[in-house]
Design an enzyme around this catalytic site. Sequence first.
Site, PDB file in Angstrom:
ATOM      1  N   GLN A  11       0.809  -1.216   0.000  1.00  0.00           N
ATOM      2  CA  GLN A  11       0.000   0.000   0.000  1.00  0.00           C
ATOM      3  C   GLN A  11       0.852   1.281   0.000  1.00  0.00           C
ATOM      4  O   GLN A  11       0.727   2.134  -0.881  1.00  0.00           O
ATOM      5  CB  GLN A  11      -0.933  -0.010   1.227  1.00  0.00           C
ATOM      6  CG  GLN A  11      -1.732   1.263   1.328  1.00  0.00           C
ATOM      7  CD  GLN A  11      -2.612   1.357   2.558  1.00  0.00           C
ATOM      8  OE1 GLN A  11      -3.523   2.167   2.578  1.00  0.00           O
ATOM      9  NE2 GLN A  11      -2.372   0.552   3.577  1.00  0.00           N
ATOM     10  N   ASP A  35      14.364 -10.262  -1.592  1.00  0.00           N
ATOM     11  CA  ASP A  35      13.597 -10.902  -0.518  1.00  0.00           C
ATOM     12  C   ASP A  35      14.180 -10.462   0.822  1.00  0.00           C
ATOM     13  O   ASP A  35      15.378 -10.657   1.070  1.00  0.00           O
ATOM     14  CB  ASP A  35      13.683 -12.424  -0.681  1.00  0.00           C
ATOM     15  CG  ASP A  35      12.784 -13.157   0.298  1.00  0.00           C
ATOM     16  OD1 ASP A  35      12.380 -12.555   1.318  1.00  0.00           O
ATOM     17  OD2 ASP A  35      12.497 -14.339   0.046  1.00  0.00           O
ATOM     18  N   LEU A  36      13.352  -9.887   1.658  1.00  0.00           N
ATOM     19  CA  LEU A  36      13.835  -9.382   2.943  1.00  0.00           C
ATOM     20  C   LEU A  36      14.286 -10.488   3.888  1.00  0.00           C
ATOM     21  O   LEU A  36      14.859 -10.209   4.943  1.00  0.00           O
ATOM     22  CB  LEU A  36      12.771  -8.497   3.607  1.00  0.00           C
ATOM     23  CG  LEU A  36      12.921  -6.994   3.327  1.00  0.00           C
ATOM     24  CD1 LEU A  36      12.935  -6.688   1.859  1.00  0.00           C
ATOM     25  CD2 LEU A  36      11.846  -6.193   4.024  1.00  0.00           C
ATOM     26  N   TYR A 124       3.681  -9.357  16.122  1.00  0.00           N
ATOM     27  CA  TYR A 124       3.932  -8.305  15.120  1.00  0.00           C
ATOM     28  C   TYR A 124       4.552  -7.080  15.801  1.00  0.00           C
ATOM     29  O   TYR A 124       5.582  -6.565  15.347  1.00  0.00           O
ATOM     30  CB  TYR A 124       2.608  -7.943  14.434  1.00  0.00           C
ATOM     31  CG  TYR A 124       2.653  -6.705  13.575  1.00  0.00           C
ATOM     32  CD1 TYR A 124       3.358  -6.685  12.375  1.00  0.00           C
ATOM     33  CD2 TYR A 124       1.975  -5.545  13.960  1.00  0.00           C
ATOM     34  CE1 TYR A 124       3.390  -5.539  11.591  1.00  0.00           C
ATOM     35  CE2 TYR A 124       2.000  -4.403  13.173  1.00  0.00           C
ATOM     36  CZ  TYR A 124       2.711  -4.399  11.992  1.00  0.00           C
ATOM     37  OH  TYR A 124       2.742  -3.269  11.221  1.00  0.00           O
ATOM     38  N   TRP A 148      -3.146   2.452  11.410  1.00  0.00           N
ATOM     39  CA  TRP A 148      -4.419   2.355  10.687  1.00  0.00           C
ATOM     40  C   TRP A 148      -4.323   3.051   9.319  1.00  0.00           C
ATOM     41  O   TRP A 148      -5.076   3.978   9.007  1.00  0.00           O
ATOM     42  CB  TRP A 148      -5.562   2.981  11.498  1.00  0.00           C
ATOM     43  CG  TRP A 148      -5.821   2.353  12.828  1.00  0.00           C
ATOM     44  CD1 TRP A 148      -5.010   1.501  13.525  1.00  0.00           C
ATOM     45  CD2 TRP A 148      -6.987   2.524  13.641  1.00  0.00           C
ATOM     46  NE1 TRP A 148      -5.607   1.147  14.710  1.00  0.00           N
ATOM     47  CE2 TRP A 148      -6.811   1.760  14.807  1.00  0.00           C
ATOM     48  CE3 TRP A 148      -8.161   3.270  13.503  1.00  0.00           C
ATOM     49  CZ2 TRP A 148      -7.761   1.705  15.815  1.00  0.00           C
ATOM     50  CZ3 TRP A 148      -9.105   3.220  14.512  1.00  0.00           C
ATOM     51  CH2 TRP A 148      -8.905   2.443  15.647  1.00  0.00           C
TER      52      TRP A 148
END
Length: 293
Positions: A11, A35-36, A124, A148
Amino acid sequence: MKVLQFGRTGQVATAVQAAARESVEVTALSRAECDLENAEQIREAIREADCDLVLNTAAFTQVDPAEARPDEAFTVNAIAPDVMAEACAARGLPFVHLSTDAVFDGVTDRPYVETDEARPINAYGRSKLAGEQAVLAHPRTVVLRVSWVFSRYGRNYVSFMLRLARERDVLRVVADQFGSPTDGEALAAFLVATAPRWAGAPADDPAFGLFHFANAGETSRFDFAKAAIDRDPQARARIEPTTQAAFAEPAPRPPRSPLDTAKLRAVFGFEPEPWRAAVERTADRLIASGLAV
Ligand SMILES: NC(=O)c1ccc[n+]([C@@H]2O[C@H](COP(=O)([O-])OP(=O)(O)OC[C@H]3O[C@@H](n4cnc5c(N)ncnc54)[C@H](OP(=O)(O)O)[C@@H]3O)[C@@H](O)[C@H]2O)c1
């Protein structure tokens, strides 16, 4: 002004690429390109980049899967940003990273400031806090905590709620979780506009360090969803309040985690827009595009 960006399809990644246009040249790396979970790929990307600044928009962002896969979340959200910050320091490049309100436990009677103690209550949040701490240990680094996030891009709360409100008869939304929505397009515009300042600033410049970035004001998940859905003439669901406990998600969420943005205002002169105006504008644009995101 050239930016190397980790993350291409997410996003915020998409919003930054849209905001950049001609003023800033962004080279955005997808997961297939870097790729992390692969530290050597990260080091190589930074070593070889022709850029003035490195921005990380990529992350393991799925809060519930992170409970089941904490090692993967930690690798992507803590180890990878540490590797990025270290590789940037080796080249003298500034590094900008994004974090989250989920570093807080959500037990507060006022919006959180940057100096408040972070006490994450899910995997997380723990992985993102470890990432912040690792990044900020290096010189010329910035961590922006956002919360958010919504926009016209990617899968996000506003686009998801708009779609559900067209599909369902009844939509139950959590009314006992409070926070500050963040306009992802305003965030992207801020990142693009501030990139030249970070690129030219010495290590002791106040533009480096930890900042909270969110729209002004605080709301519940319920009122956040309703502000968007009320704009849609095609919405048919009846919206009913429910509780976090009724949802019984695998990862606990902080019940109240609004972000205080006074430091952002003091250092950058950035004045956040009230959340409702930004949500309504985004909803209007998504509706006008037929909810095609
Ligand atoms: N969205 C929110 O509400 C919110 C709230 C607070 C903080 N934040 C923070 O804001 C930042 C941006 O979030 P967002 O909303 O843009 O997230 P997003 O839409 O979920 O995008 C995450 C991006 O990270 C990439 N990614 C994940 N694992 C990867 C890996 N191993 N290697 C390479 N790329 C990988 C994903 O690639 P694929 O497309 O290939 O999966 C995707 O492009 C993150 O740091 C997040 O923690 C977001």
